[in-house]
Design a protein around this motif. Structure first.
Motif, PDB file in Angstrom:
ATOM      1  N   ARG A  85      25.197  26.897 -50.996  1.00  0.00           N
ATOM      2  CA  ARG A  85      23.987  27.725 -51.043  1.00  0.00           C
ATOM      3  C   ARG A  85      23.145  27.526 -49.787  1.00  0.00           C
ATOM      4  NH1 ARG A  85      22.183  26.409 -57.261  1.00  0.00           N
ATOM      5  NH2 ARG A  85      23.999  27.379 -58.220  1.00  0.00           N
ATOM      6  N   PHE A  86      22.933  26.266 -49.434  1.00  0.00           N
ATOM      7  CA  PHE A  86      22.130  25.949 -48.250  1.00  0.00           C
ATOM      8  C   PHE A  86      22.724  26.588 -47.001  1.00  0.00           C
ATOM      9  CE2 PHE A  86      21.318  23.304 -44.531  1.00  0.00           C
ATOM     10  CZ  PHE A  86      19.932  23.306 -44.500  1.00  0.00           C
ATOM     11  N   ASN A  87      24.016  26.422 -46.804  1.00  0.00           N
ATOM     12  CA  ASN A  87      24.666  26.984 -45.610  1.00  0.00           C
ATOM     13  C   ASN A  87      24.595  28.507 -45.588  1.00  0.00           C
ATOM     14  OD1 ASN A  87      25.370  24.537 -44.391  1.00  0.00           O
ATOM     15  ND2 ASN A  87      27.194  24.357 -45.650  1.00  0.00           N
ATOM     16  N   ALA A  88      24.753  29.133 -46.754  1.00  0.00           N
ATOM     17  CA  ALA A  88      24.677  30.593 -46.818  1.00  0.00           C
ATOM     18  C   ALA A  88      23.267  31.074 -46.481  1.00  0.00           C
ATOM     19  CB  ALA A  88      25.091  31.079 -48.205  1.00  0.00           C
ATOM     20  N   VAL A  89      22.251  30.424 -47.041  1.00  0.00           N
ATOM     21  CA  VAL A  89      20.864  30.825 -46.770  1.00  0.00           C
ATOM     22  C   VAL A  89      20.495  30.546 -45.316  1.00  0.00           C
ATOM     23  CG1 VAL A  89      18.446  30.408 -47.380  1.00  0.00           C
ATOM     24  CG2 VAL A  89      20.156  30.583 -49.168  1.00  0.00           C
ATOM     25  N   LEU A  90      20.965  29.435 -44.782  1.00  0.00           N
ATOM     26  CA  LEU A  90      20.706  29.112 -43.381  1.00  0.00           C
ATOM     27  C   LEU A  90      21.335  30.159 -42.462  1.00  0.00           C
ATOM     28  CD1 LEU A  90      19.537  27.165 -41.294  1.00  0.00           C
ATOM     29  CD2 LEU A  90      21.677  25.882 -41.427  1.00  0.00           C
ATOM     30  N   PHE A 143       9.123  27.987 -47.042  1.00  0.00           N
ATOM     31  CA  PHE A 143       9.114  26.532 -46.973  1.00  0.00           C
ATOM     32  C   PHE A 143       9.915  26.062 -45.767  1.00  0.00           C
ATOM     33  CE2 PHE A 143       8.390  27.666 -51.346  1.00  0.00           C
ATOM     34  CZ  PHE A 143       7.345  26.817 -51.711  1.00  0.00           C
ATOM     35  N   PRO A 144       9.606  24.860 -45.248  1.00  0.00           N
ATOM     36  CA  PRO A 144      10.400  24.343 -44.125  1.00  0.00           C
ATOM     37  C   PRO A 144      11.837  24.065 -44.564  1.00  0.00           C
ATOM     38  CG  PRO A 144       8.714  22.740 -44.797  1.00  0.00           C
ATOM     39  CD  PRO A 144       8.531  23.964 -45.633  1.00  0.00           C
ATOM     40  N   GLN A 145      12.731  24.177 -43.637  1.00  0.00           N
ATOM     41  CA  GLN A 145      14.164  24.027 -43.921  1.00  0.00           C
ATOM     42  C   GLN A 145      14.486  22.677 -44.562  1.00  0.00           C
ATOM     43  OE1 GLN A 145      16.516  25.044 -40.530  1.00  0.00           O
ATOM     44  NE2 GLN A 145      18.285  23.952 -41.297  1.00  0.00           N
ATOM     45  N   ARG A 146      13.748  21.646 -44.223  1.00  0.00           N
ATOM     46  CA  ARG A 146      14.019  20.312 -44.786  1.00  0.00           C
ATOM     47  C   ARG A 146      13.805  20.262 -46.297  1.00  0.00           C
ATOM     48  NH1 ARG A 146       8.919  19.538 -42.255  1.00  0.00           N
ATOM     49  NH2 ARG A 146       7.329  19.194 -43.859  1.00  0.00           N
ATOM     50  N   ASP A 147      13.075  21.228 -46.850  1.00  0.00           N
ATOM     51  CA  ASP A 147      12.792  21.267 -48.289  1.00  0.00           C
ATOM     52  C   ASP A 147      13.737  22.175 -49.069  1.00  0.00           C
ATOM     53  OD1 ASP A 147      10.657  19.579 -47.799  1.00  0.00           O
ATOM     54  OD2 ASP A 147       9.191  21.206 -47.713  1.00  0.00           O
ATOM     55  N   TRP A 148      14.666  22.825 -48.402  1.00  0.00           N
ATOM     56  CA  TRP A 148      15.498  23.820 -49.063  1.00  0.00           C
ATOM     57  C   TRP A 148      16.474  23.233 -50.076  1.00  0.00           C
ATOM     58  CZ3 TRP A 148      17.297  27.831 -44.865  1.00  0.00           C
ATOM     59  CH2 TRP A 148      16.181  28.496 -44.354  1.00  0.00           C
ATOM     60  N   ILE A 149      17.105  22.124 -49.765  1.00  0.00           N
ATOM     61  CA  ILE A 149      18.162  21.604 -50.648  1.00  0.00           C
ATOM     62  C   ILE A 149      17.642  21.335 -52.060  1.00  0.00           C
ATOM     63  CG2 ILE A 149      19.713  19.650 -51.064  1.00  0.00           C
ATOM     64  CD1 ILE A 149      20.534  19.853 -48.149  1.00  0.00           C
ATOM     65  N   PRO A 150      16.529  20.627 -52.238  1.00  0.00           N
ATOM     66  CA  PRO A 150      16.054  20.426 -53.619  1.00  0.00           C
ATOM     67  C   PRO A 150      15.719  21.744 -54.324  1.00  0.00           C
ATOM     68  CG  PRO A 150      14.872  18.993 -52.093  1.00  0.00           C
ATOM     69  CD  PRO A 150      15.729  19.902 -51.274  1.00  0.00           C
ATOM     70  N   MET A 151      15.277  22.731 -53.558  1.00  0.00           N
ATOM     71  CA  MET A 151      14.919  24.009 -54.163  1.00  0.00           C
ATOM     72  C   MET A 151      16.147  24.816 -54.588  1.00  0.00           C
ATOM     73  SD  MET A 151      11.892  24.998 -51.561  1.00  0.00           S
ATOM     74  CE  MET A 151      11.121  26.240 -52.561  1.00  0.00           C
ATOM     75  N   LEU A 152      17.281  24.519 -53.990  1.00  0.00           N
ATOM     76  CA  LEU A 152      18.504  25.259 -54.291  1.00  0.00           C
ATOM     77  C   LEU A 152      19.386  24.581 -55.340  1.00  0.00           C
ATOM     78  CD1 LEU A 152      19.401  26.319 -50.641  1.00  0.00           C
ATOM     79  CD2 LEU A 152      18.524  27.787 -52.467  1.00  0.00           C
ATOM     80  N   LEU A 153      18.951  23.426 -55.824  1.00  0.00           N
ATOM     81  CA  LEU A 153      19.702  22.740 -56.886  1.00  0.00           C
ATOM     82  C   LEU A 153      19.714  23.573 -58.150  1.00  0.00           C
ATOM     83  CD1 LEU A 153      18.348  19.120 -56.471  1.00  0.00           C
ATOM     84  CD2 LEU A 153      20.690  19.870 -56.042  1.00  0.00           C
ATOM     85  N   ASP A 154      20.758  23.384 -58.964  1.00  0.00           N
ATOM     86  CA  ASP A 154      20.814  24.040 -60.260  1.00  0.00           C
ATOM     87  C   ASP A 154      19.640  23.573 -61.108  1.00  0.00           C
ATOM     88  OD1 ASP A 154      23.199  25.269 -59.628  1.00  0.00           O
ATOM     89  OD2 ASP A 154      24.424  23.726 -60.581  1.00  0.00           O
ATOM     90  N   ARG A 155      19.090  24.472 -61.867  1.00  0.00           N
ATOM     91  CA  ARG A 155      17.989  24.108 -62.762  1.00  0.00           C
ATOM     92  C   ARG A 155      18.572  23.436 -64.001  1.00  0.00           C
ATOM     93  NH1 ARG A 155      14.491  28.431 -65.665  1.00  0.00           N
ATOM     94  NH2 ARG A 155      13.645  27.019 -67.185  1.00  0.00           N
ATOM     95  N   ILE A 156      17.983  22.327 -64.388  1.00  0.00           N
ATOM     96  CA  ILE A 156      18.468  21.587 -65.564  1.00  0.00           C
ATOM     97  C   ILE A 156      17.382  21.608 -66.623  1.00  0.00           C
ATOM     98  CG2 ILE A 156      19.235  19.360 -66.423  1.00  0.00           C
ATOM     99  CD1 ILE A 156      20.214  18.766 -63.566  1.00  0.00           C
ATOM    100  N   ASP A 157      17.698  22.162 -67.776  1.00  0.00           N
ATOM    101  CA  ASP A 157      16.774  22.174 -68.909  1.00  0.00           C
ATOM    102  C   ASP A 157      17.173  21.093 -69.879  1.00  0.00           C
ATOM    103  OD1 ASP A 157      15.339  24.393 -67.988  1.00  0.00           O
ATOM    104  OD2 ASP A 157      16.815  25.774 -68.836  1.00  0.00           O
TER     105      ASP A 157
END
Length: 99
Positions: free
Chosen positions: A30-35, A84-98
């Motif tokens: 996901r990160f690489n695709a968005v980048l 958001f800055p690129q350094r913050d993207w990975i946590p934002m792209l994690l799967d959501r866990i309920d």
């Protein structure tokens, strides 16, 4: 410093470790695709054209991925991280866990 596999097995257990590794693989795709999308847009290309290019690129990599990346998912991830800055993207792209 790399984390030892034995430590991770004790910490997560066999099944959970598999899930953690799969999640890590998904988030980096996901990160690489968005980048890639962001870089092409920065170079002046139109959003819809760039979406087609990135989706086509990852369609060629489907055998390495669990599932393909759709235009809708890519667009969703972009809007999720674009302010958001690129350094913050990975946590934002994690799967959501309920839980």
């Amino acid at each position: 410093m790399p984390i030892q596999l034995g430590f991770l097995l004790k910490l997560f257990g066999q099944r959970d470790l598999h899930n953690v590794i799969a999640q890590e693989r998904r988030v980096y795709h996901r990160f690489n695709a968005v980048l890639q999308l962001a870089l092409l847009i920065e170079n002046g290309e139109k959003l819809m054209t760039v979406l087609d290019k990135v989706v086509a690129f990852y369609a060629g990599l489907e055998e390495q991925m669990e599932k393909h990346i759709s235009k809708g998912s890519l667009k969703h991830w972009r809007y999720k991280v674009k302010n958001f800055p690129q350094r913050d993207w990975i946590p934002m792209l994690l799967d959501r866990i309920d839980e």
